[in-house]
Design a protein around this motif. Structure first.
Motif, PDB file in Angstrom:
ATOM      1  N   HIS A 124       0.847  -1.201   0.000  1.00 57.35           N
ATOM      2  CA  HIS A 124       0.000   0.000   0.000  1.00 57.35           C
ATOM      3  C   HIS A 124       0.880   1.248   0.000  1.00 57.35           C
ATOM      4  O   HIS A 124       0.920   1.997   0.988  1.00 57.35           O
ATOM      5  CB  HIS A 124      -0.922   0.001   1.220  1.00 57.35           C
ATOM      6  CG  HIS A 124      -1.852  -1.171   1.299  1.00 57.35           C
ATOM      7  ND1 HIS A 124      -3.088  -1.182   0.689  1.00 57.35           N
ATOM      8  CD2 HIS A 124      -1.715  -2.383   1.911  1.00 57.35           C
ATOM      9  CE1 HIS A 124      -3.678  -2.344   0.918  1.00 57.35           C
ATOM     10  NE2 HIS A 124      -2.871  -3.084   1.657  1.00 57.35           N
ATOM     11  N   ALA A 127       0.362   4.895   1.894  1.00 52.66           N
ATOM     12  CA  ALA A 127      -0.597   4.814   2.993  1.00 52.66           C
ATOM     13  C   ALA A 127       0.018   5.377   4.273  1.00 52.66           C
ATOM     14  O   ALA A 127       1.234   5.308   4.480  1.00 52.66           O
ATOM     15  CB  ALA A 127      -1.039   3.368   3.212  1.00 52.66           C
ATOM     16  N   ASP A 162      -8.578  11.213   1.539  1.00 55.86           N
ATOM     17  CA  ASP A 162      -8.184  10.480   0.344  1.00 55.86           C
ATOM     18  C   ASP A 162      -6.937   9.624   0.537  1.00 55.86           C
ATOM     19  O   ASP A 162      -6.504   8.936  -0.388  1.00 55.86           O
ATOM     20  CB  ASP A 162      -7.964  11.442  -0.819  1.00 55.86           C
ATOM     21  CG  ASP A 162      -6.851  12.452  -0.554  1.00 55.86           C
ATOM     22  OD1 ASP A 162      -6.445  12.571   0.619  1.00 55.86           O
ATOM     23  OD2 ASP A 162      -6.405  13.110  -1.511  1.00 55.86           O
ATOM     24  N   ARG A 163      -6.370   9.619   1.744  1.00 57.46           N
ATOM     25  CA  ARG A 163      -5.191   8.812   2.021  1.00 57.46           C
ATOM     26  C   ARG A 163      -5.593   7.458   2.598  1.00 57.46           C
ATOM     27  O   ARG A 163      -6.425   7.376   3.517  1.00 57.46           O
ATOM     28  CB  ARG A 163      -4.273   9.519   3.027  1.00 57.46           C
ATOM     29  CG  ARG A 163      -3.666  10.814   2.535  1.00 57.46           C
ATOM     30  CD  ARG A 163      -2.564  10.587   1.522  1.00 57.46           C
ATOM     31  NE  ARG A 163      -1.449   9.791   2.017  1.00 57.46           N
ATOM     32  CZ  ARG A 163      -0.436  10.284   2.750  1.00 57.46           C
ATOM     33  NH1 ARG A 163      -0.425  11.575   3.088  1.00 57.46           N
ATOM     34  NH2 ARG A 163       0.559   9.501   3.127  1.00 57.46           N
ATOM     35  N   GLU A 164      -4.995   6.396   2.087  1.00 62.88           N
ATOM     36  CA  GLU A 164      -5.190   5.082   2.689  1.00 62.88           C
ATOM     37  C   GLU A 164      -4.558   5.057   4.078  1.00 62.88           C
ATOM     38  O   GLU A 164      -3.542   5.724   4.320  1.00 62.88           O
ATOM     39  CB  GLU A 164      -4.539   3.990   1.849  1.00 62.88           C
ATOM     40  CG  GLU A 164      -5.337   3.510   0.669  1.00 62.88           C
ATOM     41  CD  GLU A 164      -4.725   2.266   0.065  1.00 62.88           C
ATOM     42  OE1 GLU A 164      -5.382   1.201   0.079  1.00 62.88           O
ATOM     43  OE2 GLU A 164      -3.576   2.350  -0.431  1.00 62.88           O
ATOM     44  N   LYS A 178     -12.988   2.108  12.516  1.00 70.00           N
ATOM     45  CA  LYS A 178     -13.650   2.096  11.199  1.00 70.00           C
ATOM     46  C   LYS A 178     -15.131   2.408  11.334  1.00 70.00           C
ATOM     47  O   LYS A 178     -15.710   3.161  10.528  1.00 70.00           O
ATOM     48  CB  LYS A 178     -13.443   0.726  10.541  1.00 70.00           C
ATOM     49  CG  LYS A 178     -13.759   0.703   9.053  1.00 70.00           C
ATOM     50  CD  LYS A 178     -13.174  -0.537   8.397  1.00 70.00           C
ATOM     51  CE  LYS A 178     -13.278  -0.435   6.880  1.00 70.00           C
ATOM     52  NZ  LYS A 178     -12.576  -1.540   6.200  1.00 70.00           N
ATOM     53  N   ARG A 183     -14.782   5.161   7.553  1.00 65.67           N
ATOM     54  CA  ARG A 183     -13.728   5.248   6.550  1.00 65.67           C
ATOM     55  C   ARG A 183     -13.582   3.929   5.802  1.00 65.67           C
ATOM     56  O   ARG A 183     -13.307   2.891   6.398  1.00 65.67           O
ATOM     57  CB  ARG A 183     -12.424   5.625   7.243  1.00 65.67           C
ATOM     58  CG  ARG A 183     -11.346   6.097   6.312  1.00 65.67           C
ATOM     59  CD  ARG A 183     -10.249   6.767   7.102  1.00 65.67           C
ATOM     60  NE  ARG A 183      -9.286   7.389   6.217  1.00 65.67           N
ATOM     61  CZ  ARG A 183      -8.798   8.602   6.379  1.00 65.67           C
ATOM     62  NH1 ARG A 183      -9.165   9.334   7.409  1.00 65.67           N
ATOM     63  NH2 ARG A 183      -7.923   9.097   5.532  1.00 65.67           N
ATOM     64  N   ASP A 184     -13.712   3.961   4.456  1.00 60.73           N
ATOM     65  CA  ASP A 184     -13.602   2.750   3.650  1.00 60.73           C
ATOM     66  C   ASP A 184     -12.161   2.399   3.304  1.00 60.73           C
ATOM     67  O   ASP A 184     -11.868   1.248   2.946  1.00 60.73           O
ATOM     68  CB  ASP A 184     -14.404   2.907   2.349  1.00 60.73           C
ATOM     69  CG  ASP A 184     -15.906   2.977   2.599  1.00 60.73           C
ATOM     70  OD1 ASP A 184     -16.363   2.351   3.581  1.00 60.73           O
ATOM     71  OD2 ASP A 184     -16.598   3.663   1.829  1.00 60.73           O
ATOM     72  N   ASN A 185     -11.270   3.386   3.359  1.00 60.81           N
ATOM     73  CA  ASN A 185      -9.884   3.142   2.953  1.00 60.81           C
ATOM     74  C   ASN A 185      -8.978   2.893   4.155  1.00 60.81           C
ATOM     75  O   ASN A 185      -7.790   3.198   4.122  1.00 60.81           O
ATOM     76  CB  ASN A 185      -9.348   4.303   2.103  1.00 60.81           C
ATOM     77  CG  ASN A 185      -9.395   5.639   2.841  1.00 60.81           C
ATOM     78  OD1 ASN A 185      -9.947   5.743   3.931  1.00 60.81           O
ATOM     79  ND2 ASN A 185      -8.803   6.657   2.227  1.00 60.81           N
ATOM     80  N   LEU A 186      -9.534   2.337   5.217  1.00 54.37           N
ATOM     81  CA  LEU A 186      -8.776   1.964   6.405  1.00 54.37           C
ATOM     82  C   LEU A 186      -8.623   0.445   6.425  1.00 54.37           C
ATOM     83  O   LEU A 186      -9.622  -0.286   6.436  1.00 54.37           O
ATOM     84  CB  LEU A 186      -9.473   2.463   7.669  1.00 54.37           C
ATOM     85  CG  LEU A 186      -8.723   2.226   8.988  1.00 54.37           C
ATOM     86  CD1 LEU A 186      -8.909   3.417   9.922  1.00 54.37           C
ATOM     87  CD2 LEU A 186      -9.213   0.963   9.688  1.00 54.37           C
ATOM     88  N   HIS A 187      -7.395  -0.015   6.396  1.00 58.54           N
ATOM     89  CA  HIS A 187      -7.092  -1.447   6.409  1.00 58.54           C
ATOM     90  C   HIS A 187      -6.613  -1.830   7.806  1.00 58.54           C
ATOM     91  O   HIS A 187      -5.793  -1.129   8.404  1.00 58.54           O
ATOM     92  CB  HIS A 187      -6.025  -1.775   5.373  1.00 58.54           C
ATOM     93  CG  HIS A 187      -6.329  -1.231   4.009  1.00 58.54           C
ATOM     94  ND1 HIS A 187      -7.247  -1.805   3.161  1.00 58.54           N
ATOM     95  CD2 HIS A 187      -5.841  -0.139   3.351  1.00 58.54           C
ATOM     96  CE1 HIS A 187      -7.313  -1.101   2.040  1.00 58.54           C
ATOM     97  NE2 HIS A 187      -6.472  -0.084   2.139  1.00 58.54           N
TER      98      HIS A 187
END
Length: 341
Positions: A124, A127, A162-164, A178, A183-187
């Motif tokens: 990633h 990120a 917009d940042r992962e 989450k 936030r959808d771009n949080l792993h």
């Protein structure tokens, strides 16, 4: 979600140092030796009651590390687990830091190492890495910003949308963040504390049903945190009775609660501080078997040995500490990091 080793009970020979009773002679000796070493004694909220009671300061790991950094004492004796003593050393590089038993590790901190984090970052690029303070110094050195359970939501919210974000290592705290941020771009890394993961939803639901007027104090590392919010959402438990709290925030909430009974979902050592904060309240463990074997390795005998022998000293490579220090300092600037984990 990356695959990592499941959290497990500590393995190997972890027999605690024993043979010493925490009596008045022990207390006098501990205080005398602490004075001779110019030492401040710090105890985490999950420690044995006798260790908490002899300490100069008791609290969560980050708050204690900040106290250590501000103390005039030249030696810090950190009664907790190893990553906590490392954090104290990171923030106080010129002080001597002792942990009474260096074997006292942490299944959550052990769920990711620096090499695994570097590999995840490579998957990633660009990120932002957010690491829970319950990590090793080497992992902190690979981190952009650390967080605590109190300010994890604020830390992630401070990152441009917009940042992962790579959040590690606790999957339950990550799920909470989450959920709160949307936030959808949080792993989220698949790590866990073996003690908190063992406090499950059905257990919490059964205890809440048996005492419907009780408040629920739930640590976000717990496997039952989502279940607690579900119970509130379904009206099984009134929403105002469900509190998702760090250990430090539990003590604060204990002083103001109007509940006569509080069910507590975290490591059982926390009950000692809660009962001291509000002796009129009946604090009960959701799972009375939720005891961290690592935390309980800091025995009266171990503390006495540490003060007599200067054992076990904690060292962090200066270059690693410098990089890790930046991540910890950025955390302190956001939200309310004083209530650490």
């Amino acid at each position: 979600m990356p695959v990592t080793a499941a959290a497990a009970e500590p393995a190997g020979d972890l027999t605690p140092y024993g043979g010493v009773e925490a009596d008045s002679a022990w207390r006098d000796e501990v205080r005398r030796l602490a004075g001779e070493r110019d030492a401040v004694l710090l105890a985490h909220n999950y420690q044995l009651p006798e260790i908490q009671d002899i300490a100069d300061h008791t609290g969560d790991s980050l708050a204690l590390s900040r106290i250590a950094a501000e103390s005039d004492a030249s030696t810090i004796v950190f009664c907790g687990v190893h990553f906590m003593a490392e954090t104290a050393k990171i923030l106080s590089p010129h002080k001597t830091v002792l942990i009474p038993d260096a074997r006292a590790g942490c299944s959550l901190a052990d769920s990711i190492d620096a090499a695994q984090l570097r590999a995840w970052k490579a998957e990633h690029p660009g990120a932002v890495v957010v690491s829970y303070v319950n990590t090793t110094a080497e992992v902190k050195a690979e981190t952009d910003i650390c967080c605590t359970s109190s300010n994890a939501v604020d830390v992630v919210a401070s990152i441009p949308a917009d940042r992962e974000v790579l959040f590690l290592p606790d999957q339950f705290l990550g799920a909470h963040v989450k959920r709160e941020t949307g936030r959808d771009n949080l792993h989220v890394w698949a790590g866990e504390c073996h003690v908190h993961a063992g406090i499950n939803g059905p257990e919490l639901a059964a205890r809440a049903a048996a005492d419907p007027d009780a408040d629920l104090f739930v640590h976000p590392e717990c496997g039952c945190a989502t279940s607690a919010l579900y119970l509130a959402g379904e009206g099984v438990v009134p929403a105002d009775q469900v509190k998702i709290l760090s250990t430090g925030d539990m003590v604060t909430e204990a002083r103001s609660t109007r509940a006569r009974t509080v069910l507590v979902a975290t490591e059982v050592g926390m009950l000692h501080q809660l009962r001291r904060a509000a002796p009129e309240v009946d604090f009960r463990a959701v799972n009375d078997r939720a005891s961290c074997r690592y935390m309980k390795m800091i025995t009266p005998a171990a503390l006495l040995r540490s003060l007599r022998e200067g054992a076990d000293e904690v060292h962090v490579d200066p270059a690693v500490a410098e990089r890790a220090r930046g991540a910890v300092r950025r955390m302190i600037e956001i939200g309310k990091p004083g209530s650490g984990e």
